[in-house]
Scaffold this motif. Sequence first.
Motif, short mmCIF file in Angstrom:
data_model
loop_
_atom_site.label_atom_id
_atom_site.label_comp_id
_atom_site.label_asym_id
_atom_site.label_seq_id
_atom_site.Cartn_x
_atom_site.Cartn_y
_atom_site.Cartn_z
N PRO A 194 0.92 -1.16 -0.04
CA PRO A 194 -0.14 -0.26 -0.04
C PRO A 194 0.76 1.04 0.01
N LEU A 195 0.29 2.35 -0.63
CA LEU A 195 1.27 3.49 -0.72
C LEU A 195 1.92 3.98 0.48
N ASP A 196 1.06 3.75 1.51
CA ASP A 196 1.64 4.34 2.95
C ASP A 196 2.51 3.56 3.63
N LEU A 197 2.81 2.47 2.99
CA LEU A 197 3.69 1.56 3.54
C LEU A 197 4.96 1.48 2.63
N ARG A 198 4.88 2.06 1.68
CA ARG A 198 6.04 1.82 0.62
C ARG A 198 7.24 2.70 1.25
N ALA A 199 8.30 2.15 1.12
CA ALA A 199 9.57 2.99 1.47
C ALA A 199 10.66 2.37 0.78
N ALA A 200 12.01 2.68 1.52
CA ALA A 200 13.37 2.12 0.60
C ALA A 200 13.24 0.94 0.38
N ALA A 201 13.46 0.32 -0.90
CA ALA A 201 13.78 -1.07 -0.89
C ALA A 201 14.83 -1.42 -1.94
#
Length: 307
Positions: free
Chosen positions: A244-251
């Motif tokens: 989900p957009l609010d959980l996307r982060a550095a990957a």
Amino acid sequence: MTDTDQRVIEVDALRRGYSGGFEAVRGISFSVSRGEVFALLGTNGAGKTSTVEVLEGLARPTAGTVRVLGLDPHADRAVVRPRTGVMLQEGGFPADLTVTETVRMWRGCTTGARPAAEVLAQVGLTARASVRVKQLSGGERRRLDLALALLGSPEVLFLDEPTTGMDAEGRRDTWALVRALRDAGTTVLLTTHYLEEAAELADRLAILHAGEIVTAGTPDEVTASRPARIRFRLPADVPAARLPLDLRAAAEGQQVEIRTDRLQETLTGLLRWAEESAVRLEGLDARSASLEEAFLEIAARTPEGVR
């Protein structure tokens, strides 16, 4: 008793400069209360030693004021020194003296000195009393340094990197001793590169960098101002874009790291998504910021410029 009466160490707008225009300490202020352990942390060259030398009365401030036990530690050194204990980074003791002989020699320079056997027992060196200093391990020499700092039952104790060279057991024993001293009313100012040590011992701390205090407070207050971290690895067939957009982060590939100021809510949302999507999160690790993370983040973002 007023708050002012409780302040054993007071530093107000302290500056300390050296020849050539180099300024090691740039207007710092803090106080330490009676029966408190205060840790002064910082990168190499941050100004810790320059600050502590002023507090110990070894140097005058270039500007600002410093008080220890309500007195000027330099101008009133003859009065302040007998009430303080100082553990330097290196004691520099005669190598051929035994541990007991070293303590007895030091007793002759200490007002109201306690018996040698008493302080050696306090730091766990009784069994090494007859051993020559040159035969001690690095950790045992640090215990001897601490014993000498405690000879006069100091009201204020300055500890400069007290557990360097100690093994894990020696470090834990020293921590227990510092806590006992604090509980008995001794005020302790500690410098250390071991951030775990500061987190374990300090009631409050300040982090210095480039001669300035960047942050100060209790260990919990300092770490609470930094985001928590969630790390996990996604299955090979699940791209990070599916989060989900609010959980996307550095990957990096399938390895994901999320930084958040709302750890419980973010983690709950992540686990709900994983369950609903039938995705297994490998190596899931969620934790609040540590003092080490706070320290490294400060060191990384603060401009350099002081040796």
